[in-house]
Scaffold this motif. Structure first.
Motif, PDB file in Angstrom:
ATOM      1  N   VAL A 104       0.822  -1.208   0.000  1.00 48.89           N
ATOM      2  CA  VAL A 104       0.000   0.000   0.000  1.00 48.89           C
ATOM      3  C   VAL A 104       0.858   1.261   0.000  1.00 48.89           C
ATOM      4  N   ILE A 105       2.031   1.206   0.615  1.00 46.01           N
ATOM      5  CA  ILE A 105       2.921   2.366   0.594  1.00 46.01           C
ATOM      6  C   ILE A 105       3.459   2.583  -0.814  1.00 46.01           C
ATOM      7  N   SER A 106       3.841   1.504  -1.480  1.00 50.40           N
ATOM      8  CA  SER A 106       4.315   1.604  -2.863  1.00 50.40           C
ATOM      9  C   SER A 106       3.236   2.187  -3.761  1.00 50.40           C
ATOM     10  N   LEU A 107       1.982   1.821  -3.505  1.00 47.55           N
ATOM     11  CA  LEU A 107       0.877   2.334  -4.307  1.00 47.55           C
ATOM     12  C   LEU A 107       0.801   3.855  -4.188  1.00 47.55           C
ATOM     13  N   VAL A 108       0.885   4.356  -2.954  1.00 47.87           N
ATOM     14  CA  VAL A 108       0.844   5.809  -2.754  1.00 47.87           C
ATOM     15  C   VAL A 108       2.042   6.475  -3.433  1.00 47.87           C
ATOM     16  N   GLN A 109       3.220   5.848  -3.311  1.00 48.34           N
ATOM     17  CA  GLN A 109       4.413   6.405  -3.946  1.00 48.34           C
ATOM     18  C   GLN A 109       4.220   6.578  -5.450  1.00 48.34           C
ATOM     19  N   ILE A 110       3.671   5.564  -6.107  1.00 48.37           N
ATOM     20  CA  ILE A 110       3.508   5.616  -7.563  1.00 48.37           C
ATOM     21  C   ILE A 110       2.462   6.648  -7.962  1.00 48.37           C
ATOM     22  N   VAL A 111       1.296   6.593  -7.302  1.00 48.03           N
ATOM     23  CA  VAL A 111       0.201   7.465  -7.713  1.00 48.03           C
ATOM     24  C   VAL A 111       0.516   8.936  -7.417  1.00 48.03           C
TER      25      VAL A 111
END
Length: 371
Positions: free
Chosen positions: A69-76
């Motif tokens: 979920v942290i990676s998701l925020v980083q990408i978006v």
């Protein structure tokens, strides 16, 4: 925040809910890639799979588009790990452990800087690139998806006089509970498989999550079906169970988000006690003893959004008696406490009694169920 605290923080957050709050259109556990320019036709057919159970996402075309979920925020949001964590802490402050509150304030301030509250020289956050093509409608509507799931369940057999019924009886779960919870089994796999394909078509059944990528009903080795009944005793979600102990994994969930705890009817908002179990089998064991209980597939599957369902209840936490279960009970207990919901751990303070749960046991073991 320690590594264990970070792990628990991430596990409590619904990755689907986070994606949606970031403006990502998620449907049936899939969304379009965040880099559509890498895809033919702008990734018109979504290539990113989101696993709510694991808390991860993955693009099947772009090898670098994956993570938690942290990676998701980083990408978006096109931000750093620290900024993404700060953003999540700001969204879910009640999940942040007390030892990390000061850290939360510092990271939240940094996260706000990435949201347009920064000085002029702060790093800008680019908008997410969207496909230029108009969005295609879903293959089936949500109402039709529910009708297909109901149709599947109606094709199944009661568990009476079947291997699934014998499996349940060995665990001291008997017919009154089978009937109450509408347990079902796949008695004739080929018949169910072929009739579904004839009525709905292979592509629709894959889209709904009943069929695998090879075009077959997913539950060949998992014939015992546990419907998740809503207050009107309808089921739009279910879990399946292998009755052969050599099969791994032993359980399969219908693809998509778990909508609510198993036996949701027990969460009637009336004052009283309810037992929170790890898994359907433990929940059924309690129901057989006429004990009010609900179940979750695992610690990761407990959603913060469910806390309101437990209002006015006192909760007894009954996860498995092992290291993971104890850690989970501590973590979920903290969520309840922060939400003002009274909770206790089953057996706490009674560890030395002869009747106490032994290491490695679950509720069904404790009541004498046999593997």
């Amino acid at each position: 925040m320690t590594n264990e605290e970070l792990k628990q923080f991430k596990s409590a957050i619904s990755i689907t809910a986070v994606a949606q709050s970031l403006g990502v259109d998620v449907s049936h556990g899939k969304c379009r890639c965040f880099f559509p320019q890498r895809h033919t036709h702008g990734d018109r057919t979504p290539s990113v799979s989101i696993s709510e159970e694991r808390g991860t996402f993955r693009c099947w075309v772009c090898d670098d588009v994956r993570g938690d979920v942290i990676s998701l925020v980083q990408i978006v949001k096109d931000c750093s790990f620290v900024e993404a964590l700060g953003w999540l802490m700001a969204q879910y402050p009640f999940l942040v452990p007390p030892s990390a509150r000061k850290e939360m304030d510092r990271l939240t301030e940094r996260a706000q800087m990435t949201q347009g509250h920064a000085p002029v020289n702060a790093r800008p956050v680019p908008e997410m690139v969207r496909p230029v093509e108009p969005e295609e409608p879903p293959l089936v509507s949500e109402d039709d998806r529910k009708k297909i799931i109901l149709s599947f369940l109606k094709r199944l057999s009661p568990v009476d006089n079947t291997p699934a019924g014998k499996w349940l009886a060995r665990r001291r779960i008997y017919k009154p509970v089978w009937d109450k919870m509408l347990l079902r089994t796949i008695s004739n796999y080929e018949e169910v498989n072929n009739s579904l394909k004839a009525d709905f078509g292979e592509e629709v059944l894959k889209y709904v999550g009943l069929f695998n990528d090879k075009g077959h009903l997913r539950y060949y080795k998992h014939p015992l079906i546990f419907p998740y009944l809503d207050p009107q005793r309808r089921a739009f979600y279910f879990q399946s169970r292998a009755i052969d102990n050599t099969v791994v994994p032993k359980e399969l969930n219908l693809r998509g988000t778990v909508p609510y705890p198993y036996n949701m009817v027990a969460l009637d908002q009336k004052p009283g006690w309810v037992y929170l179990c790890e898994g359907v089998v433990d929940t059924l064991t309690f129901l057989g003893q006429r004990i009010n209980a609900v179940g979750i597939p695992g610690v990761r599957s407990f959603k913060v959004e469910w806390l309101n369902l437990f209002r006015n209840k006192n909760v007894v936490l009954c996860l498995d008696h092992d290291e993971a279960g104890r850690s989970g009970m501590e973590y979920i207990g903290n969520l309840f406490t922060q939400a003002g919901i009274h909770n206790v751990i089953l057996g706490e303070g009674m560890e030395n009694l002869p009747t106490a749960m032994k290491e490695g046991e679950d509720i069904n073991d404790w009541f004498g169920g046999k593997k």
